[in-house]
Design a protein around this motif. Structure first.
Motif, PDB file in Angstrom:
ATOM      1  N   ARG A  94      14.073   5.168   4.629  1.00 33.56           N
ATOM      2  CA  ARG A  94      13.224   5.940   3.725  1.00 33.56           C
ATOM      3  C   ARG A  94      12.445   7.014   4.482  1.00 33.56           C
ATOM      4  O   ARG A  94      12.292   8.137   4.011  1.00 33.56           O
ATOM      5  N   LEU A 127      14.687   9.846   5.372  1.00 33.11           N
ATOM      6  CA  LEU A 127      15.113  10.476   4.124  1.00 33.11           C
ATOM      7  C   LEU A 127      14.011  11.410   3.616  1.00 33.11           C
ATOM      8  O   LEU A 127      14.264  12.556   3.248  1.00 33.11           O
ATOM      9  N   SER A 153      13.944  14.503   5.524  1.00 35.25           N
ATOM     10  CA  SER A 153      14.983  15.466   5.117  1.00 35.25           C
ATOM     11  C   SER A 153      14.481  16.313   3.951  1.00 35.25           C
ATOM     12  O   SER A 153      14.866  17.471   3.807  1.00 35.25           O
ATOM     13  N   LEU A 169      21.694  11.424   3.234  1.00 35.65           N
ATOM     14  CA  LEU A 169      21.957  10.932   4.581  1.00 35.65           C
ATOM     15  C   LEU A 169      23.080   9.904   4.473  1.00 35.65           C
ATOM     16  O   LEU A 169      22.962   8.891   3.772  1.00 35.65           O
ATOM     17  N   LEU A 186      22.489   7.765   1.179  1.00 30.64           N
ATOM     18  CA  LEU A 186      21.233   7.685   0.432  1.00 30.64           C
ATOM     19  C   LEU A 186      20.853   9.100   0.036  1.00 30.64           C
ATOM     20  O   LEU A 186      20.740   9.985   0.894  1.00 30.64           O
ATOM     21  N   GLN A 187      20.694   9.314  -1.266  1.00 30.52           N
ATOM     22  CA  GLN A 187      20.386  10.653  -1.771  1.00 30.52           C
ATOM     23  C   GLN A 187      18.931  10.719  -2.203  1.00 30.52           C
ATOM     24  O   GLN A 187      18.423   9.802  -2.847  1.00 30.52           O
ATOM     25  N   LEU A 188      18.297  11.839  -1.837  1.00 30.81           N
ATOM     26  CA  LEU A 188      16.890  12.054  -2.183  1.00 30.81           C
ATOM     27  C   LEU A 188      16.767  13.259  -3.103  1.00 30.81           C
ATOM     28  O   LEU A 188      17.341  14.320  -2.836  1.00 30.81           O
ATOM     29  N   VAL A 221      15.313   8.188  -5.155  1.00 33.40           N
ATOM     30  CA  VAL A 221      16.299   7.810  -4.126  1.00 33.40           C
ATOM     31  C   VAL A 221      17.347   6.904  -4.753  1.00 33.40           C
ATOM     32  O   VAL A 221      17.014   6.011  -5.530  1.00 33.40           O
TER      33      VAL A 221
END
Ligand code: GTQ
Length: 354
Positions: free
Chosen positions: A57, A60, A63, A77, A98-100, A162
């Motif tokens: 996290r 992320l 980012s 990521l 993992l998409q933010l 997320v």
């Protein structure tokens, strides 16, 4: 006894000039690599691995300060298995990331021949649109983006959104079947609510031949699937090798949610352990509730134990004897996705129970 390896030097006793001649002709002897090409059982390159969510996290969110969702197209990521460094995959066949998405952002419309499923980790207003149908994401919802559907992501809430992306990218890449299209927001399809869960709950779907008929069930809310685990358990559905394990299905076929990927919800009762089972499917497993241990074998036969808690993500490689222990006090609830769908379609899927 050591098996010959593909990467080792020519241990075949071939005369050097013959080996060089083969190489020049773009040919190679099979007998030095046969045991690797046709193994007696799966020997995955992927290793058991766990990404603790607290650590993931942090990077992320960083980012999110480095690049916008618009600019990145997808701010993700990738979870790279240590056995597949540089290959952008969590197992040989499964891509995971993992998409933010931050409040107010949009990840623009695109479509591709790869199929995706999303398992929501954090959300207070993030959403995905699939062919213009808006699917609101709540924590631990499962959302599908089947192949070649236009999709975009957005966020109307206040906290970072997320989710875990699971895609069949390595499988599509194996077949060199990748196509993609991108369009600007101006051309994006009109927004409308996704009515598929309500319809499917009533045993209905758009009638064949109507425009809406092409859209299957896209959304499996936590609020629906979580009680199903308790109901199954109360009805005596606890199995020695799995606890309670339910598969998410495509109601149109009764089969897996995607042609390549299967998805499961699982509950291991507090203070119990499942008996070991090995399966040819490789899987990504996500903690939802409770804490526990994932114990499995590595390809060399040694054992490893990974401690899993809510939102942690772990890899179960193919053919690793898996046993799951739930700590006392709270049931262990897990979500997983695997390549079982593709393996079953090819007649490959096998399992062995201890
Ligand atoms: O959200 O469409 O993690 O296209 C990788 C590729 C997410 C997406 C990924 C994608 C997407």
């Amino acid at each position: 006894m050591t098996a010959p390896t593909a990467s080792g030097p020519t241990s075949s006793g071939l005369p050097e000039n013959y080996a060089a001649e083969l190489d020049r002709l773009d040919m190679a002897p099979l007998w030095t690599v046969l045991a690797d090409l046709v193994p007696e059982h799966p020997r995955p390159k992927a290793v058991p691995h766990l990404w603790p969510y607290a650590t993931a996290r942090e990077v992320l969110l960083e980012s999110g300060r480095l690049i916008s969702a618009e600019k990145a197209e997808r701010r993700v990521l990738v979870l790279e298995n240590p056995g597949h460094r540089g290959e952008h995959r969590a197992t040989a066949s499964i891509y995971a990331g993992l998409q933010l998405i931050l409040p107010g952002e949009r990840a623009p419309e695109h479509r591709h021949t790869q199929s995706a499923l999303r398992f929501v980790i954090e959300s207070d207003g993030a959403y995905t649109t699939v062919e213009g149908a808006r699917v609101d994401m709540a924590p631990f919802d499962l959302v599908l983006t089947p192949r070649w559907r236009w999709h975009a992501h957005g966020h109307d809430g206040k906290q970072p959104g997320v989710w875990l992306d699971g895609l069949d990218i390595p499988m599509i890449s194996l077949f060199q079947g990748g196509f993609a299209e991108r369009i600007g927001d101006n051309e994006a399809p009109a927004r409308r609510p996704d009515v598929s869960p309500a319809m499917h709950a009533a045993g209905l779907r758009p009638a064949a031949g109507t425009a809406a008929a092409a859209h299957g069930l896209l959304h499996y809310p936590f609020a629906s699937w979580r009680p199903a685990l308790d109901a199954a358990r109360a009805a005596g559905g606890v199995e020695p090798h799995d606890g309670v394990r339910l598969e998410f299905t495509d109601p149109a076929t009764g089969g897996p949610v995607l042609p390549t990927l299967s998805a499961f919800a699982q509950l291991v009762p507090a203070g119990t352990a499942t008996r070991a089972v090995r399966r040819t499917e490789s899987a990504i497993i996500v903690g939802v509730e409770g804490r526990g241990m994932l114990e499995m074998s590595r390809a060399d036969g040694s054992r490893v134990a990974l401690a899993i808690g809510p939102r942690d993500v772990a890899v179960i490689p193919s053919w690793s004897d898996l046993s799951i222990t739930a700590e006392a006090g709270e049931d262990l609830v897990l979500f997983s996705l695997s390549d079982r769908a593709a393996q079953s379609a090819l007649g490959l899927y096998r399992e062995e129970r201890a």
